[in-house]
Design a protein around this motif. Structure first.
Motif, short mmCIF file in Angstrom:
data_model
loop_
_atom_site.label_atom_id
_atom_site.label_comp_id
_atom_site.label_asym_id
_atom_site.label_seq_id
_atom_site.Cartn_x
_atom_site.Cartn_y
_atom_site.Cartn_z
N TRP A 67 7.18 -7.80 1.23
CA TRP A 67 7.08 -7.74 -0.23
C TRP A 67 5.72 -7.19 -0.64
CZ3 TRP A 67 10.00 -6.91 -3.99
CH2 TRP A 67 9.59 -7.15 -5.31
N LYS A 68 4.68 -7.60 0.08
CA LYS A 68 3.33 -7.07 -0.18
C LYS A 68 3.34 -5.54 -0.01
CE LYS A 68 -0.98 -6.50 2.24
NZ LYS A 68 -1.78 -6.86 3.41
N CYS A 72 2.60 -2.87 -3.00
CA CYS A 72 1.48 -1.92 -2.90
C CYS A 72 1.98 -0.50 -3.17
CB CYS A 72 0.81 -2.00 -1.54
SG CYS A 72 -0.31 -3.40 -1.36
N TYR A 73 3.14 -0.16 -2.65
CA TYR A 73 3.71 1.17 -2.89
C TYR A 73 4.13 1.33 -4.35
CZ TYR A 73 6.63 5.29 -2.56
OH TYR A 73 7.17 6.54 -2.75
N GLN A 80 -4.94 -0.44 -0.27
CA GLN A 80 -5.20 -1.84 0.07
C GLN A 80 -4.65 -2.23 1.44
OE1 GLN A 80 -3.72 -4.41 -3.01
NE2 GLN A 80 -4.98 -3.48 -4.59
N LEU A 81 -3.84 -1.35 2.04
CA LEU A 81 -3.23 -1.66 3.33
C LEU A 81 -4.14 -1.27 4.48
CD1 LEU A 81 0.41 -0.39 2.69
CD2 LEU A 81 -0.50 -2.70 2.35
N GLN A 82 -4.07 -2.05 5.55
CA GLN A 82 -4.74 -1.68 6.80
C GLN A 82 -4.01 -0.47 7.39
OE1 GLN A 82 -7.45 -3.25 8.34
NE2 GLN A 82 -7.63 -4.31 6.37
N ARG A 87 1.10 2.55 8.40
CA ARG A 87 2.03 3.17 9.35
C ARG A 87 3.38 2.46 9.29
NH1 ARG A 87 4.21 7.40 11.69
NH2 ARG A 87 4.90 6.99 13.80
N TYR A 88 3.35 1.14 9.21
CA TYR A 88 4.60 0.37 9.10
C TYR A 88 5.33 0.77 7.82
CZ TYR A 88 7.61 -3.63 10.12
OH TYR A 88 8.67 -4.44 10.46
N TRP A 89 4.58 0.86 6.73
CA TRP A 89 5.17 1.26 5.46
C TRP A 89 5.85 2.62 5.59
CZ3 TRP A 89 7.47 0.37 1.26
CH2 TRP A 89 7.67 1.39 0.35
N GLN A 90 5.18 3.59 6.21
CA GLN A 90 5.77 4.92 6.39
C GLN A 90 7.10 4.84 7.13
OE1 GLN A 90 2.34 6.72 8.39
NE2 GLN A 90 2.24 8.21 6.73
#
Length: 159
Positions: A67-68, A72-73, A80-82, A87-90
């Motif tokens: 959810w974070k 963020c997206y 704000q992401l590491q 990379r996980y988000w992508q």
């Protein structure tokens, strides 16, 4: 969608996406990448980011963390992401696109086998079920577009 328990016969099938942690170590900005695996574990492993007490906590923390990423997206705060989270988000975004375009028949993990899985929030037994629900949410919310080279990104998860 099928949630499939890992078997060698699935490896490399372009219609199946591997959602476990990678077999080999890969780093970005000195941070271990985890593919589409759950960064929260209760089992001994060096491939997870965070140690928790049990499966229930692992799944709860994973849901909160996804959810974070989505927020963020949505809010245009990806900075704000590491690097490993980005990379996980992508990968998650590309998975959602592949699901939306009917290019995926199943998600492969190490936990369960659930043919024709229908999401039922709160009774998940595996992070892959939560990941699938998050992808559906992204699709329904209009948070995905088709401008992603999904073949390259998602096929690399089998390696």
């Amino acid at each position: 969608m099928n949630i499939l328990k890992y078997r060698n016969g699935y490896v490399g099938n372009p219609r199946l996406i591997y959602c476990g942690r990678p077999k080999k170590d890969e780093y970005l900005c000195q941070q271990l990448l985890i593919g589409l695996g759950n960064p929260f574990t209760w089992k001994p492993t060096k491939k997870a980011k965070f140690k928790v007490k049990n499966l229930a906590e692992s799944l709860s923390k994973y849901r909160q963390w996804l959810w974070k990423l989505i927020c963020c997206y949505r809010d245009r705060n990806l900075e704000q992401l590491q690097p490993w989270e980005f990379r996980y988000w992508q990968l998650m975004k590309c998975l959602a696109i592949a699901i939306e375009n009917h290019q995926v028949d199943g998600l492969v993990c190490w936990c369960i086998e659930a043919k024709d899985y229908v999401p039922n929030k709160g009774v998940e037994q595996c992070h892959t079920q939560i990941l699938y629900c998050a992808c559906l949410h992204m699709i329904e919310s209009g948070l995905v577009d088709v401008n992603c080279d999904i073949d390259t990104l998602l096929n690399s998860l089998w390696e």
